[in-house]
Write an enzyme that holds these catalytic residues in place. Structure first.
Site, PDB file in Angstrom:
ATOM      1  N   ARG A 163      25.196 -43.494  30.723  1.00 58.39           N
ATOM      2  CA  ARG A 163      24.033 -42.829  30.128  1.00 58.39           C
ATOM      3  C   ARG A 163      24.186 -41.297  30.149  1.00 58.39           C
ATOM      4  NH1 ARG A 163      23.159 -47.693  29.170  1.00 58.39           N
ATOM      5  NH2 ARG A 163      21.075 -48.613  29.058  1.00 58.39           N
ATOM      6  N   SER A 235      14.618 -49.175  28.802  1.00 58.10           N
ATOM      7  CA  SER A 235      14.696 -48.811  30.222  1.00 58.10           C
ATOM      8  C   SER A 235      14.102 -47.425  30.408  1.00 58.10           C
ATOM      9  CB  SER A 235      16.149 -48.773  30.681  1.00 58.10           C
ATOM     10  OG  SER A 235      16.759 -50.012  30.486  1.00 58.10           O
ATOM     11  N   GLU A 332      15.407 -42.095  32.419  1.00 62.60           N
ATOM     12  CA  GLU A 332      16.420 -41.823  31.402  1.00 62.60           C
ATOM     13  C   GLU A 332      15.739 -41.381  30.111  1.00 62.60           C
ATOM     14  OE1 GLU A 332      19.007 -44.907  30.096  1.00 62.60           O
ATOM     15  OE2 GLU A 332      17.452 -45.896  28.951  1.00 62.60           O
TER      16      GLU A 332
HETATM   17  N1  EPU Z   1      16.371 -57.536  37.706  1.00 64.14           N
HETATM   18  C1  EPU Z   1      15.357 -58.018  38.509  1.00 64.14           C
HETATM   19  N2  EPU Z   1      14.075 -57.776  38.117  1.00 64.14           N
HETATM   20  C2  EPU Z   1      13.762 -57.091  36.986  1.00 64.14           C
HETATM   21  C3  EPU Z   1      14.806 -56.597  36.184  1.00 64.14           C
HETATM   22  C4  EPU Z   1      16.109 -56.821  36.562  1.00 64.14           C
HETATM   23  O1  EPU Z   1      15.587 -58.642  39.527  1.00 64.14           O
HETATM   24  O2  EPU Z   1      12.576 -56.924  36.711  1.00 64.14           O
HETATM   25  C5  EPU Z   1      17.762 -57.819  38.075  1.00 64.14           C
HETATM   26  C6  EPU Z   1      18.377 -58.840  37.110  1.00 64.14           C
HETATM   27  O3  EPU Z   1      18.134 -60.149  37.510  1.00 64.14           O
HETATM   28  C7  EPU Z   1      19.851 -58.502  37.168  1.00 64.14           C
HETATM   29  C8  EPU Z   1      19.848 -56.994  37.395  1.00 64.14           C
HETATM   30  O4  EPU Z   1      18.556 -56.654  37.919  1.00 64.14           O
HETATM   31  O5  EPU Z   1      20.456 -59.101  38.271  1.00 64.14           O
HETATM   32  C9  EPU Z   1      20.116 -56.215  36.131  1.00 64.14           C
HETATM   33  O6  EPU Z   1      19.155 -56.543  35.137  1.00 64.14           O
HETATM   34  P1  EPU Z   1      19.508 -56.598  33.572  1.00 64.14           P
HETATM   35  O7  EPU Z   1      20.707 -57.409  33.327  1.00 64.14           O
HETATM   36  O8  EPU Z   1      18.264 -56.943  32.846  1.00 64.14           O
HETATM   37  O9  EPU Z   1      19.955 -55.113  33.226  1.00 64.14           O
HETATM   38  P2  EPU Z   1      19.468 -53.699  33.738  1.00 64.14           P
HETATM   39  O10 EPU Z   1      20.490 -53.122  34.640  1.00 64.14           O
HETATM   40  O11 EPU Z   1      18.084 -53.793  34.254  1.00 64.14           O
HETATM   41  C10 EPU Z   1      20.728 -52.386  31.858  1.00 64.14           C
HETATM   42  C11 EPU Z   1      20.408 -51.385  30.802  1.00 64.14           C
HETATM   43  C12 EPU Z   1      19.683 -52.054  29.632  1.00 64.14           C
HETATM   44  C13 EPU Z   1      20.600 -53.135  29.085  1.00 64.14           C
HETATM   45  C14 EPU Z   1      20.890 -54.131  30.208  1.00 64.14           C
HETATM   46  C15 EPU Z   1      21.846 -55.230  29.810  1.00 64.14           C
HETATM   47  C16 EPU Z   1      20.110 -49.285  31.971  1.00 64.14           C
HETATM   48  C17 EPU Z   1      19.154 -48.221  32.395  1.00 64.14           C
HETATM   49  N3  EPU Z   1      19.576 -50.315  31.338  1.00 64.14           N
HETATM   50  O12 EPU Z   1      19.480 -52.852  32.370  1.00 64.14           O
HETATM   51  O13 EPU Z   1      19.484 -51.076  28.633  1.00 64.14           O
HETATM   52  O14 EPU Z   1      20.011 -53.801  27.992  1.00 64.14           O
HETATM   53  O15 EPU Z   1      21.507 -53.437  31.320  1.00 64.14           O
HETATM   54  O16 EPU Z   1      23.138 -54.757  29.775  1.00 64.14           O
HETATM   55  O17 EPU Z   1      21.307 -49.142  32.196  1.00 64.14           O
HETATM   56  C18 EPU Z   1      17.931 -49.519  27.731  1.00 64.14           C
HETATM   57  O18 EPU Z   1      18.716 -48.617  28.049  1.00 64.14           O
HETATM   58  O19 EPU Z   1      16.860 -49.250  27.130  1.00 64.14           O
HETATM   59  C19 EPU Z   1      18.246 -50.894  28.070  1.00 64.14           C
HETATM   60  C20 EPU Z   1      17.386 -51.875  27.842  1.00 64.14           C
END
Ligand code: EPU
Length: 336
Positions: A163, A235, A332
């Protein structure tokens, strides 16, 4: 063509649907038009408003907003293995993903359905499901305001990180991105390692560009709110990057905690969504704003919220996570 609007309602131009006004907004189609726009602007302050998917307005906007509208896609080079395309900054990101999938070109299918426009993709190096924009970006073309000239920056000079890019650092507020060059592969390069991706792809009959795109769209739709229905900016926070020692200590206390490696051997990335969730904030609602009930990383506007309502909620979330884990998460989303 240059189009200037005064006293512009920003609600339809930001995905949080915050109701603020801009004194002046200028749309332009062709890169060269920026010369005339900036000549007219003189010393006045300005800000690039692209798709408005990563911005939170907290007051009336006095600086002039500049919106790129070029939606062209031009093939600039082609070999047996790959195709290089130059894409206007104003094209909807997902339209480019669909264009590439239709032509059997690999590289950005995992980035399906990310809201926003092409010009914003390099700024925060958009990423999802194991892929980042930097993996296919080869160059970024921009207007350099101080020099009144046009520059093409090769990807290796864009300082891309998680990012992150030079456009959020030393070039912030100094350039307007006009187009981005990508290289897509004709040779299949499926990236299925992240989360549920491979299972969802198998459920659709196996690996193909179309199946991967459909699978990613389905996963996103199931977790992330549709900005057309519920105001949000994806996010709201970045996943925090912490020292290995801290990550390991937390992992010992919470063995189920997601933990990701980074390019730096001494640093690990944590999942802010998981931290917020475990801090008890998932689904928390405060008046017109709240923490989304399926993805805690997303703050939502249930209707009628101001930018400051979102800021207040974000502060509460940051405080709660800090209290529980001793980690300070940071937004972000850009605040204006
Ligand atoms: N998780 C939870 N609870 C929640 C959300 C997430 O326990 O409420 C856990 C999930 O189970 C998983 C981990 O956290 O084990 C990661 O969650 P997820 O795969 O949904 O991805 P993220 O790290 O929360 C990032 C990006 C997203 C992107 C996803 C998928 C950032 C800031 N966000 O989210 O990007 O879609 O990975 O690759 O890096 C965005 O930037 O707007 C965005 C949606």
């Amino acid at each position: 063509m240059i189009r200037q609007f005064n006293n512009v309602d920003l609600a339809p131009r930001n995905s949080f649907h915050v109701k603020e006004q801009a004194q002046c907004l200028i749309e332009f189609d062709k890169a060269e038009e920026l010369r005339a726009i900036f000549k007219e602007l003189g010393d006045k302050e300005w800000y690039v408003l692209s798709g408005g998917n990563n911005i939170l307005f907290t007051k009336g906007v006095e600086v002039t907003l500049i919106t790129p509208c070029d939606t062209s896609i031009e093939v600039v080079a082609e070999s047996e293995e790959s195709v290089r395309v130059k894409v206007g900054a104003g094209l909807e990101w997902d339209d480019l993903v669909e264009w590439s999938v239709e032509r059997n070109l690999w590289g950005i299918e995992n980035l399906s359905l990310i809201p926003g426009k092409v010009g914003a993709a390099p700024v925060q190096n958009i990423g999802a499901y194991g892929v980042e924009a930097k993996d296919t970006i080869r160059a970024v073309e921009m207007y350099f305001v101080e020099g009144d000239n046009f520059i093409t920056l090769a990807a290796e000079h864009c300082a891309f990180g998680y990012r992150e890019s030079v456009f959020k650092q030393s070039l912030k507020g100094r350039v307007v991105i006009t187009s981005v060059e990508f290289e897509f592969s004709k040779v299949p390069q499926p990236k299925l390692a992240y989360g549920d991706v491979s299972r969802e792809v198998e459920a659709r009959g196996g690996v193909s560009l179309r199946n991967i795109r459909d699978a990613i769209c389905e996963i996103r739709r199931s977790k992330l709110p549709d900005t057309a229905v519920l105001g949000n900016a994806g996010s709201f926070f970045k996943n925090p990057i912490v020292d290995v020692a801290m990550a390991e200590a937390l992992k010992e206390e919470y063995p189920e905690m997601p933990l990701y490696p980074t390019a730096h051997p001494d640093k690990m990335k944590l999942a802010a969504g998981w931290l917020i969730d475990k801090a008890g904030m998932k689904g928390y609602r405060k008046g017109a704003v709240g923490v989304h009930e399926r993805q805690a990383l997303v703050l939502v506007n249930y209707g009628g919220a101001t930018g400051n309502d979102v800021i207040e909620l974000a502060k509460e979330v940051v405080h709660c996570v800090d209290q529980k884990f001793g980690i300070e998460i940071s937004p972000e989303v850009n605040v204006l």
